[in-house]
Design a protein around this motif. Structure first.
Motif, PDB file in Angstrom:
ATOM      1  N   UNK A  81     -25.946  26.472  43.002  1.00  0.00           N
ATOM      2  CA  UNK A  81     -26.645  25.201  42.877  1.00  0.00           C
ATOM      3  C   UNK A  81     -27.304  24.821  44.177  1.00  0.00           C
ATOM      4  N   UNK A  82     -28.058  23.721  44.187  1.00  0.00           N
ATOM      5  CA  UNK A  82     -28.751  23.291  45.404  1.00  0.00           C
ATOM      6  C   UNK A  82     -27.769  22.992  46.528  1.00  0.00           C
ATOM      7  N   UNK A  83     -28.136  23.416  47.723  1.00  0.00           N
ATOM      8  CA  UNK A  83     -27.278  23.187  48.872  1.00  0.00           C
ATOM      9  C   UNK A  83     -26.169  24.192  49.036  1.00  0.00           C
ATOM     10  N   UNK A  84     -26.072  25.149  48.120  1.00  0.00           N
ATOM     11  CA  UNK A  84     -25.022  26.166  48.190  1.00  0.00           C
ATOM     12  C   UNK A  84     -25.566  27.436  48.831  1.00  0.00           C
ATOM     13  N   UNK A  85     -24.704  28.154  49.514  1.00  0.00           N
ATOM     14  CA  UNK A  85     -25.060  29.463  50.054  1.00  0.00           C
ATOM     15  C   UNK A  85     -23.916  30.433  49.787  1.00  0.00           C
ATOM     16  N   UNK A  86     -24.270  31.675  49.531  1.00  0.00           N
ATOM     17  CA  UNK A  86     -23.286  32.737  49.331  1.00  0.00           C
ATOM     18  C   UNK A  86     -23.324  33.640  50.550  1.00  0.00           C
ATOM     19  N   UNK A  87     -22.161  33.901  51.122  1.00  0.00           N
ATOM     20  CA  UNK A  87     -22.060  34.714  52.324  1.00  0.00           C
ATOM     21  C   UNK A  87     -21.112  35.883  52.070  1.00  0.00           C
ATOM     22  N   UNK A  88     -21.476  37.016  52.632  1.00  0.00           N
ATOM     23  CA  UNK A  88     -20.562  38.147  52.651  1.00  0.00           C
ATOM     24  C   UNK A  88     -20.051  38.288  54.073  1.00  0.00           C
ATOM     25  N   UNK A  89     -18.744  38.072  54.249  1.00  0.00           N
ATOM     26  CA  UNK A  89     -18.122  38.117  55.571  1.00  0.00           C
ATOM     27  C   UNK A  89     -16.981  39.128  55.510  1.00  0.00           C
ATOM     28  N   UNK A  90     -17.213  40.319  56.080  1.00  0.00           N
ATOM     29  CA  UNK A  90     -16.200  41.364  56.006  1.00  0.00           C
ATOM     30  C   UNK A  90     -15.882  41.700  54.567  1.00  0.00           C
ATOM     31  N   UNK A  91     -14.603  41.602  54.177  1.00  0.00           N
ATOM     32  CA  UNK A  91     -14.224  42.020  52.823  1.00  0.00           C
ATOM     33  C   UNK A  91     -14.247  40.904  51.790  1.00  0.00           C
ATOM     34  N   UNK A  92     -14.911  39.781  52.064  1.00  0.00           N
ATOM     35  CA  UNK A  92     -14.959  38.708  51.076  1.00  0.00           C
ATOM     36  C   UNK A  92     -16.396  38.260  50.835  1.00  0.00           C
ATOM     37  N   UNK A  93     -16.621  37.755  49.629  1.00  0.00           N
ATOM     38  CA  UNK A  93     -17.860  37.063  49.272  1.00  0.00           C
ATOM     39  C   UNK A  93     -17.464  35.641  48.915  1.00  0.00           C
ATOM     40  N   UNK A  94     -18.084  34.657  49.562  1.00  0.00           N
ATOM     41  CA  UNK A  94     -17.695  33.277  49.358  1.00  0.00           C
ATOM     42  C   UNK A  94     -18.918  32.390  49.166  1.00  0.00           C
ATOM     43  N   UNK A  95     -18.694  31.252  48.517  1.00  0.00           N
ATOM     44  CA  UNK A  95     -19.740  30.247  48.373  1.00  0.00           C
ATOM     45  C   UNK A  95     -19.317  28.975  49.094  1.00  0.00           C
ATOM     46  N   UNK A  96     -20.282  28.406  49.832  1.00  0.00           N
ATOM     47  CA  UNK A  96     -20.063  27.148  50.532  1.00  0.00           C
ATOM     48  C   UNK A  96     -21.207  26.207  50.182  1.00  0.00           C
ATOM     49  N   UNK A  97     -20.876  24.974  49.840  1.00  0.00           N
ATOM     50  CA  UNK A  97     -21.904  24.019  49.457  1.00  0.00           C
ATOM     51  C   UNK A  97     -21.421  22.596  49.628  1.00  0.00           C
ATOM     52  N   UNK A  98     -22.076  21.639  48.961  1.00  0.00           N
ATOM     53  CA  UNK A  98     -21.646  20.241  49.050  1.00  0.00           C
ATOM     54  C   UNK A  98     -20.223  20.068  48.524  1.00  0.00           C
ATOM     55  N   UNK A  99     -19.605  18.947  48.862  1.00  0.00           N
ATOM     56  CA  UNK A  99     -18.214  18.713  48.464  1.00  0.00           C
ATOM     57  C   UNK A  99     -18.035  18.706  46.955  1.00  0.00           C
ATOM     58  N   UNK A 100     -19.050  18.269  46.184  1.00  0.00           N
ATOM     59  CA  UNK A 100     -18.892  18.211  44.734  1.00  0.00           C
ATOM     60  C   UNK A 100     -19.220  19.534  44.056  1.00  0.00           C
ATOM     61  N   UNK A 101     -19.702  20.522  44.824  1.00  0.00           N
ATOM     62  CA  UNK A 101     -19.999  21.840  44.266  1.00  0.00           C
ATOM     63  C   UNK A 101     -18.727  22.680  44.238  1.00  0.00           C
ATOM     64  N   UNK A 102     -18.821  23.848  43.589  1.00  0.00           N
ATOM     65  CA  UNK A 102     -17.693  24.779  43.626  1.00  0.00           C
ATOM     66  C   UNK A 102     -17.743  25.529  44.944  1.00  0.00           C
ATOM     67  N   UNK A 103     -16.668  25.436  45.707  1.00  0.00           N
ATOM     68  CA  UNK A 103     -16.541  26.129  46.980  1.00  0.00           C
ATOM     69  C   UNK A 103     -15.382  27.103  46.889  1.00  0.00           C
ATOM     70  N   UNK A 104     -15.626  28.348  47.295  1.00  0.00           N
ATOM     71  CA  UNK A 104     -14.505  29.266  47.260  1.00  0.00           C
ATOM     72  C   UNK A 104     -14.867  30.727  47.366  1.00  0.00           C
ATOM     73  N   UNK A 105     -13.825  31.556  47.175  1.00  0.00           N
ATOM     74  CA  UNK A 105     -13.913  33.006  47.308  1.00  0.00           C
ATOM     75  C   UNK A 105     -14.224  33.611  45.952  1.00  0.00           C
ATOM     76  N   UNK A 106     -15.350  34.303  45.871  1.00  0.00           N
ATOM     77  CA  UNK A 106     -15.786  34.928  44.636  1.00  0.00           C
ATOM     78  C   UNK A 106     -15.266  36.357  44.493  1.00  0.00           C
TER      79      UNK A 106
END
Length: 280
Positions: free
Chosen positions: A22-47
Motif C-alpha cells: 500500500x501507499x507509504x510501504x516499502x519492501x526490503x530484503x536484508x540478509x535472509x529476510x524480506x520485510x515490509x515497513x510502512x505507516x502504523x496502520x499498515x501491515x508491518x512485518x516479516x514476509x
C-alpha cells in the motif's frame, strides 16, 4: 498443479519477490529476510525468512550461522521496527525453518496468534454462480461509505476493533485501486457480509481476505458466494490462482470448493511500546 509446486510458486512470487502492499510501504530484503515497513496502520512485518538454507535465497552463510545466527537475525528485526516505533508481525509458515524458529520467536518476546491454513486453487475452477439468499445483493465498495460498511461487518463478525482495516482499504482505493477490490452484501440495506480481494500485479495470485458474516446470517451461503464473486474478478484480471489464510471455520468450506492445502501460517506479533521506541 501439485500442492508442493504451487507452494513453491507462492513462496517465490508473494514472499521472496513481494511488492509493497500500500501507499507509504516499502519492501526490503536484508540478509535472509524480506520485510515490509510502512505507516502504523499498515501491515508491518516479516514476509519471508531463509534461515535454514545456507547460501540459498539469502540464507545464513556467515561465521555466525546456526542458533546464534538465527537469534541475531531476530534481534535485528526487533531493532529495526523498534527504531521505527512500529509493532510488527513475523508471518511464520509451517514449512519455514529452522524447526525451532517458533520457539525462538517466543523466547524473543513475540506472541503467537491462531494458526491458519494456507490454501489455494485455480480461480476459473471455482463455481461461477453461487446463489445469494433471498433479498441479499452484492455491492462493490468504492467510497468511504462502503468502507465504513466493511468495517462494521468485520467488527460485528469478529468482535474486534477494525478501524485499521478501513484506513488501509481507503488508502489503497485512493492510491492504487487496481490492486484491491472489496464487496459488501446488503440485506434490506443492512451490511451483513463483506470481503476483500488483493490483486498482485505481475503474479499468478490474488488473495482472498477479510471475509466475514454477521451472526444470524451465517450458514446461508454468503461466504461461498463472496469467494465465487472474488474469484471471477481475479480470473478476469489475469490471475490464475486465488489463495487464502483459512480459519478453522472456513477451511472445510474451501476444501469442498476444491482448494488445496499448501501449508499453515501463524502470526507472531512483537509489540513495540512508545517508551521502547524512544529508547532506540
Amino acid at each position: 498443479m501439485e500442492p508442493q509446486r504451487l507452494r513453491d510458486l507462492y513462496d517465490r512470487q508473494l514472499r521472496r519477490e513481494a511488492r509493497p502492499e500500500g501507499p507509504g510501504c516499502r519492501v526490503e530484503r536484508v540478509g535472509p529476510v524480506v520485510r515490509q515497513t510502512g505507516p502504523a496502520h499498515a501491515w508491518n512485518g516479516i514476509l519471508w525468512s531463509g534461515l535454514d538454507t545456507p547460501g540459498v535465497d539469502g540464507g545464513l552463510d556467515t561465521p555466525g550461522d546456526g542458533a546464534s545466527g538465527v537469534d541475531a537475525v531476530i534481534a535485528e528485526q526487533i531493532a529495526h521496527y523498534r527504531t521505527a516505533g512500529l509493532t510488527f508481525e513475523w508471518k511464520l509458515y509451517g514449512h519455514d525453518g529452522p524447526a525451532d524458529l517458533a520457539d525462538r520467536l517466543l523466547a524473543a518476546g513475540f506472541i503467537a496468534d491462531d494458526r491458519e491454513t494456507l490454501m489455494a486453487t485455480e480461480a476459473a475452477a471455482l463455481p461461477q454462480d453461487v446463489p445469494l439468499p433471498e433479498g441479499v445483493e452484492l455491492r462493490a465498495v468504492t467510497d468511504e461509505a462502503g468502507v465504513r460498511q466493511v468495517v462494521e461487518v468485520h467488527e460485528r463478525a469478529f468482535g474486534t476493533d477494525s478501524s485499521h482495516i478501513g484506513r488501509q482499504l481507503l488508502d489503497r482505493l485512493a492510491a492504487d485501486p487496481d490492486t484491491v477490490t472489496a464487496v459488501v452484501a446488503l440485506a434490506a440495506g443492512e451490511p451483513v457480509s463483506a470481503a476483500r480481494l488483493d490483486l498482485c500485479p505481475g503474479t499468478d495470485f490474488a488473495g482472498l481476505w477479510g471475509g466475514g458474516t454477521v451472526e444470524g446470517w451465517r450458514g446461508r451461503g454468503l461466504y461461498r458466494a463472496l469467494v465465487s464473486h472474488r474469484a471471477r474478478i481475479a480470473a478476469a484480471r489475469g490471475h490464475r490462482y486465488v489463495q487464502v489464510d483459512a480459519a478453522d471455520t472456513s477451511r472445510p468450506i474451501l476444501q469442498r470448493l476444491g482448494f488445496l492445502t499448501l501449508s499453515t501460517t501463524t502470526p507472531y506479533t512483537y509489540t513495540v511500546r512508545a517508551e521502547d521506541a524512544a529508547q532506540s
